[in-house]
Scaffold this motif. Structure first.
Motif, PDB file in Angstrom:
ATOM      1  N   LEU A 122       0.474  -1.393  -0.089  1.00  0.00           N
ATOM      2  CA  LEU A 122      -0.196  -0.063  -0.414  1.00  0.00           C
ATOM      3  C   LEU A 122       0.764   1.621   0.171  1.00  0.00           C
ATOM      4  CD1 LEU A 122      -0.233   1.743   2.756  1.00  0.00           C
ATOM      5  CD2 LEU A 122      -1.072  -0.688   3.444  1.00  0.00           C
ATOM      6  N   PHE A 123       0.333   2.695  -0.361  1.00  0.00           N
ATOM      7  CA  PHE A 123       0.551   3.473  -0.362  1.00  0.00           C
ATOM      8  C   PHE A 123       0.348   4.842   0.204  1.00  0.00           C
ATOM      9  CE2 PHE A 123       2.096   1.448  -4.280  1.00  0.00           C
ATOM     10  CZ  PHE A 123       3.005   1.093  -4.093  1.00  0.00           C
ATOM     11  N   THR A 124       0.772   5.280   1.456  1.00  0.00           N
ATOM     12  CA  THR A 124       0.448   5.974   2.159  1.00  0.00           C
ATOM     13  C   THR A 124       0.588   7.330   2.502  1.00  0.00           C
ATOM     14  OG1 THR A 124      -1.251   5.527   4.459  1.00  0.00           O
ATOM     15  CG2 THR A 124       1.199   4.753   4.169  1.00  0.00           C
ATOM     16  N   HIS A 129      -1.839   9.690  10.103  1.00  0.00           N
ATOM     17  CA  HIS A 129      -2.157   8.864  11.075  1.00  0.00           C
ATOM     18  C   HIS A 129      -2.994   7.054  11.282  1.00  0.00           C
ATOM     19  CE1 HIS A 129       1.493  11.539  12.289  1.00  0.00           C
ATOM     20  NE2 HIS A 129       0.577  12.764  11.868  1.00  0.00           N
ATOM     21  N   GLY A 130      -3.929   7.908  10.861  1.00  0.00           N
ATOM     22  CA  GLY A 130      -5.309   7.019  11.071  1.00  0.00           C
ATOM     23  C   GLY A 130      -5.114   5.739  10.476  1.00  0.00           C
ATOM     24  N   GLY A 131      -4.684   5.959   9.302  1.00  0.00           N
ATOM     25  CA  GLY A 131      -4.386   4.765   8.376  1.00  0.00           C
ATOM     26  C   GLY A 131      -2.765   4.084   8.856  1.00  0.00           C
ATOM     27  N   ARG A 136      -0.633  -0.359  11.244  1.00  0.00           N
ATOM     28  CA  ARG A 136       1.080  -1.086  11.870  1.00  0.00           C
ATOM     29  C   ARG A 136      -0.038  -1.927  12.890  1.00  0.00           C
ATOM     30  NH1 ARG A 136       5.574   1.669  10.932  1.00  0.00           N
ATOM     31  NH2 ARG A 136       5.045   3.828  10.463  1.00  0.00           N
ATOM     32  N   LYS A 137      -1.519  -2.049  13.203  1.00  0.00           N
ATOM     33  CA  LYS A 137      -1.892  -2.988  14.149  1.00  0.00           C
ATOM     34  C   LYS A 137      -2.130  -4.187  12.701  1.00  0.00           C
ATOM     35  CE  LYS A 137      -6.346  -2.956  16.141  1.00  0.00           C
ATOM     36  NZ  LYS A 137      -7.320  -2.694  16.008  1.00  0.00           N
ATOM     37  N   ARG A 138      -2.145  -4.492  11.808  1.00  0.00           N
ATOM     38  CA  ARG A 138      -2.275  -5.286  11.496  1.00  0.00           C
ATOM     39  C   ARG A 138      -1.005  -6.253  10.899  1.00  0.00           C
ATOM     40  NH1 ARG A 138      -6.303  -7.909  11.552  1.00  0.00           N
ATOM     41  NH2 ARG A 138      -5.303  -9.245   9.929  1.00  0.00           N
TER      42      ARG A 138
HETATM   43  C1  LIG Z   1      -6.906   5.239   7.176  1.00  0.00           C
HETATM   44  C2  LIG Z   1      -8.635   4.358   8.593  1.00  0.00           C
HETATM   45  C3  LIG Z   1      -9.226   3.297   6.992  1.00  0.00           C
HETATM   46  C4  LIG Z   1      -8.524   3.833   9.392  1.00  0.00           C
HETATM   47  O1  LIG Z   1      -9.728   3.272   9.470  1.00  0.00           O
HETATM   48  P1  LIG Z   1     -10.598   3.281  11.471  1.00  0.00           P
HETATM   49  O2  LIG Z   1     -12.374   2.124  10.685  1.00  0.00           O
HETATM   50  O3  LIG Z   1     -10.697   4.394  11.156  1.00  0.00           O
HETATM   51  O4  LIG Z   1      -9.729   2.181  11.732  1.00  0.00           O
HETATM   52  P2  LIG Z   1      -9.939   1.876  13.052  1.00  0.00           P
HETATM   53  O5  LIG Z   1     -10.586   2.314  13.686  1.00  0.00           O
HETATM   54  O6  LIG Z   1     -10.096   0.197  13.147  1.00  0.00           O
HETATM   55  O7  LIG Z   1      -7.730   1.922  13.804  1.00  0.00           O
HETATM   56  C5  LIG Z   1      -7.239   0.477  14.136  1.00  0.00           C
HETATM   57  C6  LIG Z   1      -5.702   1.264  14.766  1.00  0.00           C
HETATM   58  O8  LIG Z   1      -5.347   2.456  14.137  1.00  0.00           O
HETATM   59  C7  LIG Z   1      -4.750   3.997  14.961  1.00  0.00           C
HETATM   60  N1  LIG Z   1      -5.633   4.893  15.299  1.00  0.00           N
HETATM   61  C8  LIG Z   1      -7.111   4.752  13.934  1.00  0.00           C
HETATM   62  N2  LIG Z   1      -6.798   5.652  14.255  1.00  0.00           N
HETATM   63  C9  LIG Z   1      -6.026   7.024  14.502  1.00  0.00           C
HETATM   64  C10 LIG Z   1      -5.435   8.381  14.393  1.00  0.00           C
HETATM   65  N3  LIG Z   1      -6.585   9.173  14.148  1.00  0.00           N
HETATM   66  N4  LIG Z   1      -4.656   8.761  14.705  1.00  0.00           N
HETATM   67  C11 LIG Z   1      -3.739   7.470  15.522  1.00  0.00           C
HETATM   68  N5  LIG Z   1      -4.178   6.159  14.861  1.00  0.00           N
HETATM   69  C12 LIG Z   1      -5.112   5.975  15.068  1.00  0.00           C
HETATM   70  C13 LIG Z   1      -5.932   2.893  16.666  1.00  0.00           C
HETATM   71  O9  LIG Z   1      -4.372   2.123  16.791  1.00  0.00           O
HETATM   72  C14 LIG Z   1      -6.398   1.533  15.799  1.00  0.00           C
HETATM   73  O10 LIG Z   1      -5.909   0.762  17.274  1.00  0.00           O
HETATM   74  P3  LIG Z   1      -7.153  -0.366  18.627  1.00  0.00           P
HETATM   75  O11 LIG Z   1      -7.918  -0.918  17.318  1.00  0.00           O
HETATM   76  O12 LIG Z   1      -6.016  -0.112  19.086  1.00  0.00           O
HETATM   77  O13 LIG Z   1      -7.647   1.676  19.225  1.00  0.00           O
HETATM   78  C15 LIG Z   1      -9.695   5.374   8.241  1.00  0.00           C
HETATM   79  O14 LIG Z   1      -9.116   6.248   9.204  1.00  0.00           O
HETATM   80  C16 LIG Z   1     -10.569   5.465   7.221  1.00  0.00           C
HETATM   81  O15 LIG Z   1     -11.209   6.028   6.206  1.00  0.00           O
HETATM   82  N6  LIG Z   1      -9.317   7.578   6.760  1.00  0.00           N
HETATM   83  C17 LIG Z   1      -9.784   8.164   5.576  1.00  0.00           C
HETATM   84  C18 LIG Z   1      -9.280   7.472   4.346  1.00  0.00           C
HETATM   85  C19 LIG Z   1      -8.119   6.815   4.165  1.00  0.00           C
HETATM   86  O16 LIG Z   1      -7.284   7.223   4.742  1.00  0.00           O
HETATM   87  N7  LIG Z   1      -7.918   5.842   4.272  1.00  0.00           N
HETATM   88  C20 LIG Z   1      -6.753   4.698   3.702  1.00  0.00           C
HETATM   89  C21 LIG Z   1      -5.574   5.602   2.884  1.00  0.00           C
HETATM   90  S1  LIG Z   1      -3.954   5.209   2.354  1.00  0.00           S
END
Ligand SMILES: CC(C)(COP(=O)(O)OP(=O)(O)OC[C@H]1O[C@@H](n2cnc3c(N)ncnc32)[C@H](O)[C@@H]1OP(=O)(O)O)[C@@H](O)C(=O)NCCC(=O)NCCS
Length: 166
Positions: A122-124, A129-131, A136-138
């Protein structure tokens, strides 16, 4: 959020409007993709037709509403790379950070394995930080950062490469 009430399933063509809505949120947020123009139904219909066979699209549903999607596309069209898939994942704005991405990605990885992929790349963005939390969790590892790899809104953007062997 109680993720035990989530349903994850393969997407059908009837899901493309929901996929489009959620994708356009990600484009608007400037956090997920170098794409900056919002997409339309015709684009999404064509996109969906390109994601058939091994290149799964899965959606997460909560109480009948699609709140996230994830997909695989070819990393490369060269046959030497046919075991490598490139991941995209987008969760509806109001449902991010609630575990939906984790459930969806786990299901997509299982589908990838069933379809004979041995690796997901994947490319991010380094600032997504959410991604990175999700990846990393996975169990995805950072391969490296491509400096000034893309241009978004007139500015250079670094792109981080991550991978997971399935
Ligand atoms: C990135 C994305 C897909 C992650 O999905 P999500 O449902 O939000 O993720 P989860 O809630 O399952 O979180 C997974 C882990 O990420 C971490 N995390 C989630 N949101 C975070 C944030 N904003 N900052 C830091 N860490 C974060 C947590 O550690 C979490 O683990 P936990 O279960 O121990 O709490 C989602 O936030 C999203 O759609 N973002 C906008 C689109 C995007 O960025 N897509 C990816 C492109 S590369």
């Amino acid at each position: 959020m109680n993720t035990t009430t989530l349903t994850v399933r393969l997407a059908g063509s009837e899901d493309t409007e929901d996929i489009l809505r959620i994708y356009n949120q990600g484009i608007g947020d400037r956090i997920a993709t170098l794409e900056t123009g919002l997409k339309d139904s015709a684009y999404m219909k064509n996109w969906f037709e390109e994601h058939q066979g091994r290149y799964s699209v899965m959606v997460a549903e909560q109480e009948g509403a699609v709140i996230g999607w994830a997909s695989l596309k070819p990393y490369s069209h060269r046959c030497a790379y046919s075991g490598v898939a490139d991941l995209s994942i987008y969760i509806e704005r109001g449902f991010r950070g609630k575990g939906v991405g984790s459930v969806l990605l786990e299901s997509l990885e299982a589908a990838a394995q069933a379809n004979a992929f041995h690796k997901i790349v994947l490319f991010t963005f380094p600032f997504n930080h959410g991604g990175q939390g999700l990846y990393r969790k996975r169990g995805y590892r950072e391969v490296g950062v491509l400096e000034k790899q893309g241009v978004m809104d007139g500015a250079f953007i670094d792109v981080m490469v991550m991978e997971k062997l399935l």
